[in-house]
Write an enzyme that holds these catalytic residues in place. Structure first.
Site, PDB file in Angstrom:
ATOM      1  N   GLN A  48       0.798  -1.233   0.000  1.00 41.11           N
ATOM      2  CA  GLN A  48       0.000   0.000   0.000  1.00 41.11           C
ATOM      3  C   GLN A  48       0.838   1.294   0.000  1.00 41.11           C
ATOM      4  O   GLN A  48       0.391   2.308  -0.549  1.00 41.11           O
ATOM      5  CB  GLN A  48      -0.969   0.002   1.193  1.00 41.11           C
ATOM      6  CG  GLN A  48      -1.896  -1.207   1.200  1.00 41.11           C
ATOM      7  CD  GLN A  48      -2.637  -1.386   2.526  1.00 41.11           C
ATOM      8  OE1 GLN A  48      -3.170  -0.453   3.098  1.00 41.11           O
ATOM      9  NE2 GLN A  48      -2.669  -2.612   3.026  1.00 41.11           N
ATOM     10  N   VAL A  83     -12.279 -14.744   9.421  1.00 38.38           N
ATOM     11  CA  VAL A  83     -12.606 -14.954  10.837  1.00 38.38           C
ATOM     12  C   VAL A  83     -13.842 -14.129  11.155  1.00 38.38           C
ATOM     13  O   VAL A  83     -13.899 -12.932  10.856  1.00 38.38           O
ATOM     14  CB  VAL A  83     -11.426 -14.540  11.748  1.00 38.38           C
ATOM     15  CG1 VAL A  83     -11.833 -14.580  13.219  1.00 38.38           C
ATOM     16  CG2 VAL A  83     -10.234 -15.443  11.497  1.00 38.38           C
ATOM     17  N   CYS A 166      -1.068   5.359   7.800  1.00 37.31           N
ATOM     18  CA  CYS A 166      -0.152   6.366   7.271  1.00 37.31           C
ATOM     19  C   CYS A 166      -0.710   7.789   7.388  1.00 37.31           C
ATOM     20  O   CYS A 166      -1.302   8.316   6.433  1.00 37.31           O
ATOM     21  CB  CYS A 166       0.259   6.085   5.831  1.00 37.31           C
ATOM     22  SG  CYS A 166       1.679   7.107   5.393  1.00 37.31           S
ATOM     23  N   ASP A 300      -2.082  -2.342  12.137  1.00 38.50           N
ATOM     24  CA  ASP A 300      -3.100  -1.291  12.190  1.00 38.50           C
ATOM     25  C   ASP A 300      -4.273  -1.594  13.114  1.00 38.50           C
ATOM     26  O   ASP A 300      -4.977  -0.682  13.539  1.00 38.50           O
ATOM     27  CB  ASP A 300      -3.649  -1.036  10.770  1.00 38.50           C
ATOM     28  CG  ASP A 300      -2.609  -0.453   9.824  1.00 38.50           C
ATOM     29  OD1 ASP A 300      -1.501  -0.122  10.285  1.00 38.50           O
ATOM     30  OD2 ASP A 300      -2.917  -0.349   8.618  1.00 38.50           O
ATOM     31  N   LYS A 308       0.115   4.406  12.503  1.00 36.11           N
ATOM     32  CA  LYS A 308      -0.110   3.085  11.898  1.00 36.11           C
ATOM     33  C   LYS A 308       0.561   3.021  10.527  1.00 36.11           C
ATOM     34  O   LYS A 308       0.046   3.572   9.561  1.00 36.11           O
ATOM     35  CB  LYS A 308      -1.612   2.830  11.769  1.00 36.11           C
ATOM     36  CG  LYS A 308      -2.335   2.790  13.117  1.00 36.11           C
ATOM     37  CD  LYS A 308      -3.808   2.528  12.936  1.00 36.11           C
ATOM     38  CE  LYS A 308      -4.556   2.587  14.255  1.00 36.11           C
ATOM     39  NZ  LYS A 308      -4.117   1.615  15.272  1.00 36.11           N
ATOM     40  N   THR A 309       1.706   2.356  10.467  1.00 41.35           N
ATOM     41  CA  THR A 309       2.433   2.258   9.192  1.00 41.35           C
ATOM     42  C   THR A 309       3.062   0.869   9.032  1.00 41.35           C
ATOM     43  O   THR A 309       3.244   0.139  10.009  1.00 41.35           O
ATOM     44  CB  THR A 309       3.598   3.280   9.116  1.00 41.35           C
ATOM     45  OG1 THR A 309       4.564   2.955  10.123  1.00 41.35           O
ATOM     46  CG2 THR A 309       3.134   4.702   9.292  1.00 41.35           C
ATOM     47  N   ALA A 311       6.121   0.607   8.208  1.00 38.29           N
ATOM     48  CA  ALA A 311       7.444   0.776   8.830  1.00 38.29           C
ATOM     49  C   ALA A 311       7.390   0.412  10.311  1.00 38.29           C
ATOM     50  O   ALA A 311       8.334  -0.186  10.845  1.00 38.29           O
ATOM     51  CB  ALA A 311       7.909   2.207   8.657  1.00 38.29           C
ATOM     52  N   CYS A 343       7.322   7.800   8.561  1.00 33.69           N
ATOM     53  CA  CYS A 343       6.437   8.286   7.514  1.00 33.69           C
ATOM     54  C   CYS A 343       7.280   8.988   6.457  1.00 33.69           C
ATOM     55  O   CYS A 343       7.857  10.046   6.723  1.00 33.69           O
ATOM     56  CB  CYS A 343       5.410   9.242   8.110  1.00 33.69           C
ATOM     57  SG  CYS A 343       4.117   9.603   6.936  1.00 33.69           S
TER      58      CYS A 343
HETATM   59  C1  LIG Z   1      -2.340   5.340   0.579  1.00 29.02           C
HETATM   60  C2  LIG Z   1      -1.480   4.669   1.620  1.00 29.02           C
HETATM   61  C3  LIG Z   1      -0.181   5.092   1.808  1.00 29.02           C
HETATM   62  C4  LIG Z   1       0.624   4.498   2.769  1.00 29.02           C
HETATM   63  N1  LIG Z   1       1.918   4.918   2.895  1.00 29.02           N
HETATM   64  C5  LIG Z   1       2.743   4.284   3.769  1.00 29.02           C
HETATM   65  C6  LIG Z   1       4.127   4.616   3.813  1.00 29.02           C
HETATM   66  O1  LIG Z   1       4.602   5.470   3.062  1.00 29.02           O
HETATM   67  N2  LIG Z   1       4.916   3.964   4.694  1.00 29.02           N
HETATM   68  C7  LIG Z   1       4.414   2.997   5.519  1.00 29.02           C
HETATM   69  O2  LIG Z   1       5.175   2.414   6.288  1.00 29.02           O
HETATM   70  N3  LIG Z   1       3.094   2.655   5.508  1.00 29.02           N
HETATM   71  C8  LIG Z   1       2.261   3.270   4.644  1.00 29.02           C
HETATM   72  N4  LIG Z   1       0.931   2.904   4.578  1.00 29.02           N
HETATM   73  C9  LIG Z   1       0.353   2.052   5.647  1.00 29.02           C
HETATM   74  C10 LIG Z   1       0.627   0.564   5.521  1.00 29.02           C
HETATM   75  O3  LIG Z   1       0.324   0.102   4.246  1.00 29.02           O
HETATM   76  C11 LIG Z   1      -0.213  -0.157   6.584  1.00 29.02           C
HETATM   77  O4  LIG Z   1       0.050   0.421   7.845  1.00 29.02           O
HETATM   78  C12 LIG Z   1       0.090  -1.636   6.650  1.00 29.02           C
HETATM   79  O5  LIG Z   1      -0.142  -2.265   5.411  1.00 29.02           O
HETATM   80  C13 LIG Z   1      -0.769  -2.290   7.729  1.00 29.02           C
HETATM   81  O6  LIG Z   1      -0.513  -3.665   7.771  1.00 29.02           O
HETATM   82  P1  LIG Z   1      -1.528  -4.654   8.514  1.00 29.02           P
HETATM   83  O7  LIG Z   1      -0.940  -6.001   8.394  1.00 29.02           O
HETATM   84  O8  LIG Z   1      -1.858  -4.122   9.852  1.00 29.02           O
HETATM   85  O9  LIG Z   1      -2.857  -4.547   7.644  1.00 29.02           O
HETATM   86  P2  LIG Z   1      -3.034  -4.934   6.108  1.00 29.02           P
HETATM   87  O10 LIG Z   1      -1.736  -4.996   5.394  1.00 29.02           O
HETATM   88  O11 LIG Z   1      -4.061  -3.996   5.592  1.00 29.02           O
HETATM   89  O12 LIG Z   1      -3.596  -6.413   6.154  1.00 29.02           O
HETATM   90  C14 LIG Z   1      -4.738  -6.789   6.872  1.00 29.02           C
HETATM   91  C15 LIG Z   1      -5.170  -8.151   6.359  1.00 29.02           C
HETATM   92  O13 LIG Z   1      -6.184  -8.669   7.243  1.00 29.02           O
HETATM   93  C16 LIG Z   1      -7.139  -9.331   6.464  1.00 29.02           C
HETATM   94  N5  LIG Z   1      -8.379  -9.418   7.206  1.00 29.02           N
HETATM   95  C17 LIG Z   1      -9.234  -8.404   7.512  1.00 29.02           C
HETATM   96  N6  LIG Z   1     -10.303  -8.898   8.157  1.00 29.02           N
HETATM   97  C18 LIG Z   1     -10.130 -10.235   8.271  1.00 29.02           C
HETATM   98  C19 LIG Z   1     -10.890 -11.277   8.837  1.00 29.02           C
HETATM   99  N7  LIG Z   1     -12.082 -11.038   9.392  1.00 29.02           N
HETATM  100  N8  LIG Z   1     -10.420 -12.539   8.782  1.00 29.02           N
HETATM  101  C20 LIG Z   1      -9.202 -12.802   8.216  1.00 29.02           C
HETATM  102  N9  LIG Z   1      -8.449 -11.841   7.655  1.00 29.02           N
HETATM  103  C21 LIG Z   1      -8.909 -10.567   7.681  1.00 29.02           C
HETATM  104  C22 LIG Z   1      -7.229  -8.483   5.189  1.00 29.02           C
HETATM  105  O14 LIG Z   1      -7.779  -9.227   4.116  1.00 29.02           O
HETATM  106  C23 LIG Z   1      -5.774  -8.093   4.968  1.00 29.02           C
HETATM  107  O15 LIG Z   1      -5.122  -8.981   4.099  1.00 29.02           O
HETATM  108  C24 LIG Z   1       0.106   3.447   3.590  1.00 29.02           C
HETATM  109  C25 LIG Z   1      -1.201   2.996   3.378  1.00 29.02           C
HETATM  110  C26 LIG Z   1      -1.985   3.579   2.400  1.00 29.02           C
HETATM  111  C27 LIG Z   1      -3.381   3.072   2.165  1.00 29.02           C
END
Ligand SMILES: Cc1cc2nc3c(=O)[nH]c(=O)nc-3n(C[C@H](O)[C@H](O)[C@H](O)COP(=O)(O)OP(=O)(O)OC[C@H]3O[C@@H](n4cnc5c(N)ncnc54)[C@H](O)[C@@H]3O)c2cc1C
Length: 399
Positions: A48, A83, A166, A300, A308-309, A311, A343
């Protein structure tokens, strides 16, 4: 009645956090091969952070996505299922398909939920008539079409008051748009407005000072504590409410980039694993659940008081993996997460301020240079190096 399957470690969510943690655990404890299950219904995995550059026309959308099956560690089991319910007193999670998963240890990494419905009219308007958002793979290309085809007028960029992933992304795309409008010779007939639901441009003063200068230099009109509450797509009107005074403002736009409100996933908020606000309730240093001692969390969906990133997850993943394995072996948890987050604040094509800080909002910078300055080298790192490090290092559990 559905059937039950048993795994040593169940990981809910195979996004950035889930895969990084699974890969780490399996590298450190190869004997857990096929005893770690990743549960996620999504067939695609997204990088993302690159969506900002996709929206700015500087990266390809296709380069931000891989098939989930190709990023799940070979030694893990992937259950393509959702889930629906946690039952932590029974060490069980309930899946959409009716299957019950029984675990010894649980890691919750389900990301944040995007609440498109919280802004009236947004769901109907998004993707059409100048309304766009980098916050979804589906709509991110519309941002670039809007910027590229913009012919002058009012361009609005919003940020909600809720926690978001982010925190810098709502403004990064605005700086790219400004840069592009200048290159295209239309900046003098364009008004750029930043309408933010929070109180300031950035939460760490060191970087906020630089960003204030950027806003001034670019002649952007910034308003704070202004929450987007409604969009009228056919009339091209955006409605805002001031969070303190409750006063309402209506602005006409020619394009509007919306960062939608976000919140904890409903199935976490409704479970015994959540805090009062609905986030996964974990200890900020060990990342272990505050009540259920065989549950950990990252990313997140947690209530970690940091930005929330991805990184941040790079530092959380080793903490979870090592502490969970320590608990499994009845050892003390040695790893402490200090709230590190980063960030990469893109301020134009070829310019970036790399903010890095911890729970105390103190700078934790990686390079021996003044990172509060806009730099081309940091832009190159974000665009070209970080994606390689993500796919080949972080998701493999090696960095
Ligand atoms: C526009 C944008 C720009 C960004 N820029 C940056 C940046 O420059 N630098 C940086 O470090 N971060 C950045 N981020 C943030 C970063 O992408 C997120 O913080 C990170 O991906 C979060 O990871 P995560 O594993 O918590 O969630 P995610 O990667 O979103 O994964 C969550 C997973 O959980 C699954 N899930 C949800 N509900 C269920 C359920 N009920 N049962 C089973 N699975 C489920 C989803 O399908 C998904 O695959 C950015 C994000 C966006 C949208």
């Amino acid at each position: 009645m559905g059937s039950t399957k048993y795994y040593s470690i169940a990981i809910v969510g195979a996004g950035t956090a889930g895969i990084s943690i699974a890969a780490r655990i399996l590298r450190m404890a190869p004997h857990l091969k096929e005893k770690v299950v990743l549960i996620d219904p999504a067939e695609k995995h997204y990088y993302q952070p690159l969506w900002t550059l996709v929206g700015g026309g500087a990266a390809l959308k296709e380069d931000t996505v891989r098939d989930q099956k190709d990023v799940i560690p070979n030694e893990a089991i992937w259950l393509k299922d959702q889930v629906v319910k946690f039952n932590p007193t029974e060490n069980q999670v309930q899946l959409q398909s009716g299957l019950t998963i029984h675990y010894n240890y649980l890691v919750v990494a389900a990301g944040i939920e995007i609440l498109w419905d919280k802004v009236k009219g947004l769901k109907e308007a998004i993707g059409q008539d100048g309304v766009c958002s980098n916050y979804s793979y589906e709509y991110v290309s519309d941002t670039w079409s809007n910027i590229e085809q913009f012919n002058g007028g009012t361009a609005i960029f919003t940020q909600p008051s809720t926690p978001i992933k982010c925190g810098g992304a709502p403004q990064k795309i605005m700086y790219l748009a400004d840069d592009y409008f200048r290159k295209n010779g239309i900046r003098d007939k364009t008004e750029i407005r930043f309408m933010s639901g929070i109180a300031n441009i950035f939460q760490v003063k060191r970087y906020a000072d630089t960003l204030e200068e950027v806003i001034q230099r670019k002649q952007i009109k910034a308003n704070y504590l202004e929450e987007l509450i409604e969009i009228n797509g056919s009339e091209k009107l955006a409605f805002f409410k001031n969070i303190e005074t409750k006063e309402k403002t209506t602005l006409a736009y020619d394009m509007i980039h919306v960062t939608p409100p976000m919140g904890p996933p409903k199935f976490i908020a409704e479970s015994p694993l959540s805090d009062v606000a609905g986030w996964l309730d974990v200890d900020p240093y060990t990342l272990r659940h505050n009540q259920f001692k065989n549950v950990f969390g990252a990313g997140d969906c947690t209530n970690l008081p940091t930005s929330k990133t991805g990184a941040a997850i790079r530092k959380q993943a080793p903490t979870v993996a090592e502490n969970l394995l320590a608990v499994m072996e009845n050892k003390d948890m040695k790893q402490r997460y200090d709230g590190y987050t980063s960030c990469p604040l893109v301020t134009g094509y070829n310019r970036l301020v790399l903010a890095e800080f911890d729970y105390d909002k103190l700078a934790k910078e990686s390079f021996p240079i003044d990172q509060s300055k806009e730099r081309a080298s940091m832009y190159f790192m974000k665009k070209s190096l970080l994606p390689i490090m993500y796919w080949n290092g972080m998701l493999k559990g090696t960095m």
